[in-house]
Design a protein around this motif. Sequence first.
Motif, short mmCIF file in Angstrom:
data_model
loop_
_atom_site.label_atom_id
_atom_site.label_comp_id
_atom_site.label_asym_id
_atom_site.label_seq_id
_atom_site.Cartn_x
_atom_site.Cartn_y
_atom_site.Cartn_z
N CYS A 163 -84.01 7.49 14.37
CA CYS A 163 -83.74 6.05 14.26
C CYS A 163 -84.71 5.43 13.27
N THR A 164 -84.14 4.70 12.31
CA THR A 164 -84.93 4.29 11.13
C THR A 164 -85.95 3.19 11.42
N TYR A 165 -85.89 2.54 12.55
CA TYR A 165 -86.83 1.45 12.88
C TYR A 165 -87.93 1.92 13.82
N CYS A 166 -87.85 3.17 14.28
CA CYS A 166 -88.68 3.57 15.42
C CYS A 166 -89.88 4.44 15.03
N THR A 167 -91.00 4.16 15.64
CA THR A 167 -92.23 4.89 15.31
C THR A 167 -92.60 5.87 16.43
N ILE A 168 -91.79 5.88 17.52
CA ILE A 168 -92.16 6.70 18.68
C ILE A 168 -92.22 8.20 18.38
N PRO A 169 -91.26 8.77 17.63
CA PRO A 169 -91.38 10.20 17.34
C PRO A 169 -92.70 10.55 16.66
N LYS A 170 -93.22 9.63 15.83
CA LYS A 170 -94.50 9.89 15.16
C LYS A 170 -95.66 9.77 16.13
N ALA A 171 -95.46 9.03 17.21
CA ALA A 171 -96.54 8.83 18.18
C ALA A 171 -96.50 9.86 19.30
N ARG A 172 -95.29 10.29 19.67
CA ARG A 172 -95.18 11.18 20.84
C ARG A 172 -94.69 12.59 20.49
N GLY A 173 -94.21 12.80 19.26
CA GLY A 173 -93.86 14.16 18.85
C GLY A 173 -92.46 14.59 19.22
N LYS A 174 -92.25 15.90 19.14
CA LYS A 174 -90.92 16.49 19.34
C LYS A 174 -90.46 16.32 20.78
N SER A 175 -89.14 16.31 21.00
CA SER A 175 -88.57 16.23 22.35
C SER A 175 -88.94 17.49 23.13
N ARG A 176 -89.50 17.33 24.32
CA ARG A 176 -89.90 18.47 25.16
C ARG A 176 -89.89 18.03 26.61
N ASN A 177 -89.85 18.96 27.52
CA ASN A 177 -89.74 18.60 28.93
C ASN A 177 -90.32 19.68 29.81
N GLY A 178 -90.51 19.31 31.07
CA GLY A 178 -90.99 20.27 32.05
C GLY A 178 -89.82 21.07 32.60
N LYS A 179 -90.10 22.19 33.27
CA LYS A 179 -89.03 22.98 33.87
C LYS A 179 -88.55 22.26 35.13
N ILE A 180 -87.26 22.42 35.46
CA ILE A 180 -86.70 21.76 36.66
C ILE A 180 -87.53 22.13 37.89
N GLU A 181 -87.91 23.41 38.03
CA GLU A 181 -88.65 23.82 39.24
C GLU A 181 -89.99 23.08 39.35
N ASP A 182 -90.66 22.83 38.21
CA ASP A 182 -91.94 22.10 38.26
C ASP A 182 -91.73 20.62 38.59
N ILE A 183 -90.63 20.07 38.09
CA ILE A 183 -90.36 18.65 38.37
C ILE A 183 -89.99 18.46 39.84
N ILE A 184 -89.30 19.43 40.41
CA ILE A 184 -88.97 19.36 41.84
C ILE A 184 -90.26 19.41 42.66
N LEU A 185 -91.20 20.26 42.25
CA LEU A 185 -92.49 20.34 42.95
C LEU A 185 -93.22 19.00 42.88
N GLU A 186 -93.18 18.36 41.70
CA GLU A 186 -93.85 17.07 41.52
C GLU A 186 -93.17 16.01 42.39
N ALA A 187 -91.84 16.09 42.49
CA ALA A 187 -91.11 15.13 43.35
C ALA A 187 -91.51 15.32 44.81
N GLN A 188 -91.72 16.58 45.21
CA GLN A 188 -92.13 16.85 46.59
C GLN A 188 -93.56 16.33 46.84
N THR A 189 -94.40 16.38 45.82
CA THR A 189 -95.74 15.79 45.94
C THR A 189 -95.63 14.28 46.14
N ILE A 190 -94.70 13.67 45.45
CA ILE A 190 -94.47 12.22 45.57
C ILE A 190 -93.99 11.87 46.98
N VAL A 191 -93.13 12.73 47.54
CA VAL A 191 -92.65 12.52 48.92
C VAL A 191 -93.84 12.50 49.87
N LYS A 192 -94.78 13.47 49.69
CA LYS A 192 -95.92 13.58 50.60
C LYS A 192 -96.77 12.30 50.55
#
Length: 436
Positions: free
Chosen positions: A154-183
């Motif tokens: 997107c030609t108006y946006c500076t976020i890719p330069k600030a946060r870098g390439k698209s990347r993510n955590g594995k589903i299993e790790d995110i589920i673990l984090e969600a369970q921590t939030i439940v606790k």
Amino acid sequence: MKVSFHTLGCKLNFSETSTIARSFDEKGFEKVKFGNSADVIVINTCSVTGTADKKCRQAINKAKKNSPEAFIVVTGCYAQLKSDEISKMPGVDVVLGMQEKFNLFDKISEFKKKETASVYSCEINEVSNFDISHSSGDRTRSFLKIQDGCDYPCTYCTIPKARGKSRNGKIEDIILEAQTIVKKGFKEIILTGVNIGDFGKTTDETFFELLQELEKVEGIERYRISSIEPNLLTDEIITLVSNSKKILPHFHIPLQTGNNKLLKLMKRRYMRELFEEKIISINKNIPEAFIGVDVIVGFPDETDKDFLETYNFIEKLDVSFLHVFSYSDRDGTPASTMENKVSAKEIENRSKKLHLLSDLKHKNFYMKNIGKEQTVLFEAAKYKNSMFGFTDNYIKVEIPYDENLINKIKKVKIISVNENGNALVEILDKLTKNNV
Ligand code: SF4
């Protein structure tokens, strides 16, 4: 030692500051309010607009003024984009770029002020790590970071330069984090990131699969999808939400403009027809859904006629609220070198018109829900003698303060809308001895 934190910007930043704060907690620091005297001050910055940069500089100056001897750490998007500039600001001791945001204690063993600030950063294309985060502590709902960075041009946006390439955590790790939030007793999670619809890019998974797995997490009763690109909001996601008891009927979808010429100049990945299709599909499959829409006014080359086209396009869409942003040049973005800039006065006029349209749509959405039954998660905040909560479809509810209702999900009937613009309700499942 006393530490304070100050966060600017988006939900993602709040989840990250909260995670950094927990690392200080583990080291035995005492957390104090930003503005109170502290030994260490951590400022997590934003750089989405010129105004955001200014607010960051003001926060740094305020930190120095309130705690002249404090060790000041600056991180976040502004720190990644302008690390040199920030390192020269009086009072700053450490600047942490995106790669080092969570590694302060690896870099610093002693919080002693030095003559010159240390910068721990790198070129944005070298940033590859994904640090999972969630917010906790001072809110009833938790922001869960599932994705970071963005590959869109997107030609108006500076976020890719600030946060870098698209990347993510594995589903299993995110589920673990969600369970921590439940606790920790949270009942609602807001899924956050930069381009969350792009989830799965670095793990060969999909956002749809993540939603399916999150639904199975015991103890979390509500999920909100923060902002999702229209071209990534698939029909299967809309169907999943329409059948889900947990993923709430609340969408936030960036449109930016209703004019196809400008969508091309912005290098957005859809034309307005696709956007309209998504809105129609949501309205058909989830009639009670709340739909918030991002719009930019004053993008270069936006004529009066183009703006009117956007206005008329949005006016006929059945959406609930507009997030209106005034275009501002961001260093290094293609749009900043484009011709036919729109005057500040004209941008202001157009912004006013869209804010009025948004107020109208928001009011209509609330009125449309009078007499309807919904569930509300009541929050801890007390204002005058009221407390508040949001329905599934993001209607703000106001009731007389009752601490027994904090962090409780209650079935309600929407009765009316008060002078503050909040919904008044009748609580249908009253508190009884065993569910106080
Ligand atoms: S999708 Fe576009 S506007 Fe959103 S973060 Fe990525 S580049 Fe920026």
